[in-house]
Each structure stands twice: as C-alpha cells, then as structure tokens.
Scaffold this motif. Sequence first.
Motif, PDB file in Angstrom:
ATOM      1  N   TYR A  81      -8.866   4.129   5.624  1.00  0.00           N
ATOM      2  CA  TYR A  81      -8.035   5.285   6.008  1.00  0.00           C
ATOM      3  C   TYR A  81      -8.670   6.611   6.183  1.00  0.00           C
ATOM      4  CZ  TYR A  81      -5.451   2.067   3.141  1.00  0.00           C
ATOM      5  OH  TYR A  81      -4.549   0.977   2.613  1.00  0.00           O
ATOM      6  N   ALA A 108      -0.100   5.522   3.252  1.00  0.00           N
ATOM      7  CA  ALA A 108      -0.795   4.350   2.711  1.00  0.00           C
ATOM      8  C   ALA A 108      -1.809   4.621   1.770  1.00  0.00           C
ATOM      9  CB  ALA A 108      -1.678   3.768   4.344  1.00  0.00           C
ATOM     10  N   MET A 109      -2.307   5.800   1.634  1.00  0.00           N
ATOM     11  CA  MET A 109      -3.228   6.309   0.577  1.00  0.00           C
ATOM     12  C   MET A 109      -2.443   6.657  -0.560  1.00  0.00           C
ATOM     13  SD  MET A 109      -5.834   8.279   3.166  1.00  0.00           S
ATOM     14  CE  MET A 109      -7.277   8.579   1.593  1.00  0.00           C
ATOM     15  N   VAL A 143      -5.740   1.984   9.697  1.00  0.00           N
ATOM     16  CA  VAL A 143      -4.843   1.805   8.623  1.00  0.00           C
ATOM     17  C   VAL A 143      -4.724   0.264   8.122  1.00  0.00           C
ATOM     18  CG1 VAL A 143      -2.577   2.276   7.441  1.00  0.00           C
ATOM     19  CG2 VAL A 143      -3.687   3.849   8.678  1.00  0.00           C
ATOM     20  N   ARG A 197       0.592  -1.047  -0.022  1.00  0.00           N
ATOM     21  CA  ARG A 197      -0.052   0.090   0.017  1.00  0.00           C
ATOM     22  C   ARG A 197       0.923   1.350  -0.035  1.00  0.00           C
ATOM     23  NH1 ARG A 197      -5.070  -1.512   1.762  1.00  0.00           N
ATOM     24  NH2 ARG A 197      -5.258  -3.368   2.939  1.00  0.00           N
ATOM     25  N   VAL A 233      -0.796   7.412   7.496  1.00  0.00           N
ATOM     26  CA  VAL A 233      -1.993   7.440   6.862  1.00  0.00           C
ATOM     27  C   VAL A 233      -1.954   7.660   5.479  1.00  0.00           C
ATOM     28  CG1 VAL A 233      -4.583   7.431   6.958  1.00  0.00           C
ATOM     29  CG2 VAL A 233      -3.136   7.569   8.961  1.00  0.00           C
ATOM     30  N   TYR A 234      -1.284   9.091   5.314  1.00  0.00           N
ATOM     31  CA  TYR A 234      -1.366   9.428   3.718  1.00  0.00           C
ATOM     32  C   TYR A 234      -0.461   8.663   2.913  1.00  0.00           C
ATOM     33  CZ  TYR A 234      -3.824  13.791   5.375  1.00  0.00           C
ATOM     34  OH  TYR A 234      -4.866  14.638   5.786  1.00  0.00           O
TER      35      TYR A 234
END
Length: 571
Positions: free
Chosen positions: A370, A431-432, A365, A12, A428-429
């Motif tokens: 997300y 992972a996105m 996550v 990811r 988190v960002y």
Amino acid sequence: MGRRSQHGTSGRGKGKGKKKRGGPSNKKAPIEEAALMIDTSAPLAFAVGTRIVVPGLLDHCPEYKYETGTIVKHYYRNESWEEGVVAPYAARMDCGRMFYNFETLFEKLDEEPLEIVFKAGSRVECKLAGSDEWFPGVVVQANEKFIENGTCPYLIRFDYGRDRSFWGPQNCIRSCDIPQPKNSKKKHLRFGVGDRVECSCEGYVDLTGTIIKTWYGGESDFEDSHAVPYQIQLDLGGLILAPIDDDMCIRRSKVPAPECWICFDNEQSESNFIVRECICRGEGGGFVHINCAVKLAISKVDFSKEPGSDDFLAMGGCITCRQPYPAGSHCLKALSKTFYCLTAHLEISNTWNKTSTTMMGEHLVEEGKYEEAIKLLQDRISKIRSRVDSEIEMLDGCLGDDVADPHCQVDPKWLIDLSNFLLDLSNVYAAMACYDEMKSAIEESLHYTKFVDGDKPSSREVNAIFALAQYCHFTGEKGSALEYAEKAIRLMKNCDDADQDRIYNLLWFAGELNIYFGKKKRGMQQLNEYLDSITKLYGHNHRKTRKEKEKIEQLSESRRTPYEAIMSAGK
C-alpha cells in the motif's frame, strides 16, 4: 475438499464503523495543529519494537480485531496528509493493519518486542488472542524483516488443523517439545506453484488443475488470520482453494498440463506456468504461458503512437476473446509490471504512461504494498498539480473578476488526469481502511470532474459516485450507500463511455443493498440484469454463470431480509 473462491472483492478495507479520532485516518481532525508543531528531532518515549495497546480501539474500528500491536516507525508522514502533519508513532497492529497515533492513545504493554528466534520447521506452541491455552504447531514461514516489509512475522501450521499468521507478542510463542502427531500435516507443503494436481470437490468428480499460489489468504482474506495451502487454476476454468494438504483433498496428477495456445508447449516453471484467465474456449482453450501472453501483447502495440482500443485491450486482456483479465490474475499482474517498466520514462501526459501507472498502482494494492502504491500515485498527482499551478500562474492577471475558480481556464486534460489519479488513490485508502483519506480523495476527484464535464454524465462521475457509495458502505452508512449507488446507476444509463466491469459491480452492489432494506423487487431486478450481462459474456454453462445464478436464487428465496431481522429484534 476443495474450497471455492467467494464472490466479490477481497475483505481488505471493509469495516463497520467510523474511524476513531487518532486512528489511521486523521486528515481532518483538530489535532493537526498540535501535529504541525511536533519537533521531529525530539526523542520519543516508546522505541521502535515496543508493544502497545490502544484501549477501546475495537469499539470504533472492529476490523482491527486486536487492540494490541508493535511500534514500527517514529515520526511517520503520509504524503496524503496536509503539509507538515506528522504522526509521532506508526504501529503495526496484531491483525496486520497500520495504526497512526497523533494523540496519547497508546499505552505501553509489559511485553517483550517480538523477535524472530524460530526458523521454518521449528516446533512451537502459541497462546492465541482470547485464549489462555497453548496451541502446538510448526513454523511454516519466518520473516526476519517483518517490521520493514509489513509481512507477518510467522506463519504457523497448528496441529489442530489451521494455518494462521502470528504477529505477537513474544511471550505468547515458545519452543515446543510435544511431538508432531503422526496424522498431522507435514511441515512443508507437498506441492509448489506450477505443480499439476487433482482435487476432490463436493458435487463434482475429481477436478484437475495447476497450483498457482501457495499459502493463499493470510490476515486480510480470512477471519483469524487463516490461510490455506493452495489456490488451484482448474483446467475447466475457474479457481478453487485447497484448505488442507493431504490426499483426501489434493493429490498429484498424472494428467499433463494443457498446451499453451501460443507456443504449443506445456512445460512450466514457478515463474512461468500455464493459466486460463480469459473466456477463450475454442482450439487451445485459452491456456497460455504467462510470459507468452506478455510477449504477444507487447508485439501488438506501438508506443510511438497514441493507443487505441486494441492497445488498451492488449495491456490488460486477451486479444483473442477481447475479455479483460480479472483483477489479481497472473497475466494482469505480469502485464502491469511489464508495461509500467516500458513506459515509465515517457512524458506524464502520454496516455501509455498514464494507463500503465494506474495498472501498476492496482498491482501494488493486490500485492498488499500500500505504501508503495500511495507513493507512486502521490508522485504522479504532485507532478500534475505542478502543471496546473503553472498554467494558473501564467493566466494570473488575464482572468476577469467574474471567474470564480481559475481551474475552469486550465487545460481540461490535466484536470481529467488529476480526477482519475485521485480516484485511484481513493481505492488504495479503501484497501487500507483509511476512510477519511478515501472520502477526501473522492470529493476532490468529483470537484475536478465538474470542471471538465459540467452537468453531462461521464464515466468519471459514475466511478466517483460509486466510490462514495462504497465509502458509505465501509463506514456503516448503508442507507447513504444505496442512495449513491442508485444515483450512479441513473448516471450510468445516460453515459456513453461507462466501464463495463464497473456496471457489473454496481448492479450487484445496489441489488444486495436493496434486498437488505426490503426492496426485494428492485434488488432482484438489478441482480437479474447483472446475471444477464454475465451470461452474455461467459455463456449459460460457464462455471461463473452457474455460480452467480445460484447466489441470486438463494437471495430470491430468502423470506426475511437482514434489515427486517435487525428491526424486529429492536436493535
């Protein structure tokens, strides 16, 4: 044959190119002026469910894999964006990732929106991306609320032997009259979570274990939205994957599950099975019911007092071997949810509350939730900012002209918390694959760290510099990634409170990059330092130690680095 889990982080968020303006991360783009003037009550041309294409998306964002997708929301706003910024459209691309449109980047496709018309067990055939051929298979899962919850609409087991997520379009899936081959896999999995099985694994006798997850993988963990039927926790320790559901690969085992070392029972259920996620190898061998591990942890802490090192360990690790549970482990997930529920009502300055919020964000996550993780962390950051602003307002008029930034007079505990949660948000960002937002959060975290620590190295600064190295790696700037990684290592050696897990990851990260650039001696030094740490932790004969040693030996024997190969080809 059982497939071994791979080293390193999940796929990811890993990409090779910078984001295109108008993509998922546009915080700094000049289009914000137009975005600020959007009338969110005005009707939009494309309805939710409309199929769209983003021409040229893969040239800039190859990790998306497809240029097509479906509009899932109107007037979307992410809390991380500056005040007033709104994206007219949010689209779920056919790889499963989100894409936010600020400009006229979307073009409407002459395709019907995807609807869930086939139930689990239905025979269908699909036309996959890049092919004009129709492939028959069986629907394993059908998710009617895929637009709302972000899950794939269909999980399909194809007759040719692969299990893949299908995101659309509607005209590429239809009913199939072709009978399922007699030698094809059944439409339902033979085993469930908690079932005892034995697996064939290359180079080993049959290995016994417990199924801990079905349909492991999906669009983010494997290429081409591949998923495998089972993930198995081995009795010997470690995890393997079963790529196919037949007796040649995986069979029911008559060997009973090991006893839980806490309750001395081996009964299991789908929600409370026995795992082995620490390094205990004495009597009981570390096997424990998930619920037993949680109950024991709760019994060891006192929420009325400030937590000490033993309390932090109880929140996320085994209190016997004192080893933290690995990211994504079942015990860590259960502990994260439980401690968050028990401490969410406490004051935001309470250490229990802060730690459990970070853990809960990481859990969300891991679950792929997300937006929930962003909301959780943004809410916490917003509350801390309010406290900081209140202190600055109280100090207003008392500060001299020589004070360049009023933050330097604020209680350091708020700046420390702000720095830590911003770094959590950057993860988190990452992972996105929202890399602009990731970088912005990291830089702001570093800004507040400097107010607290000054020139003194700290774990906060090491973590932020390492995050910058990862950002550069994700965006294809491997040279800068190596520079930041080496800087983080230098800081780490002078830091008294460095995170041990962060040290391991940093050494591996820098070692691979040094080898990539032909600095083999330096790279092998770092990788061997990493291996020494792993060996001290797990022992010479542990499966993880042997596995990591094999990987390092392969890197050591390589005569040509990837960088050398690219340069010699003139690319």
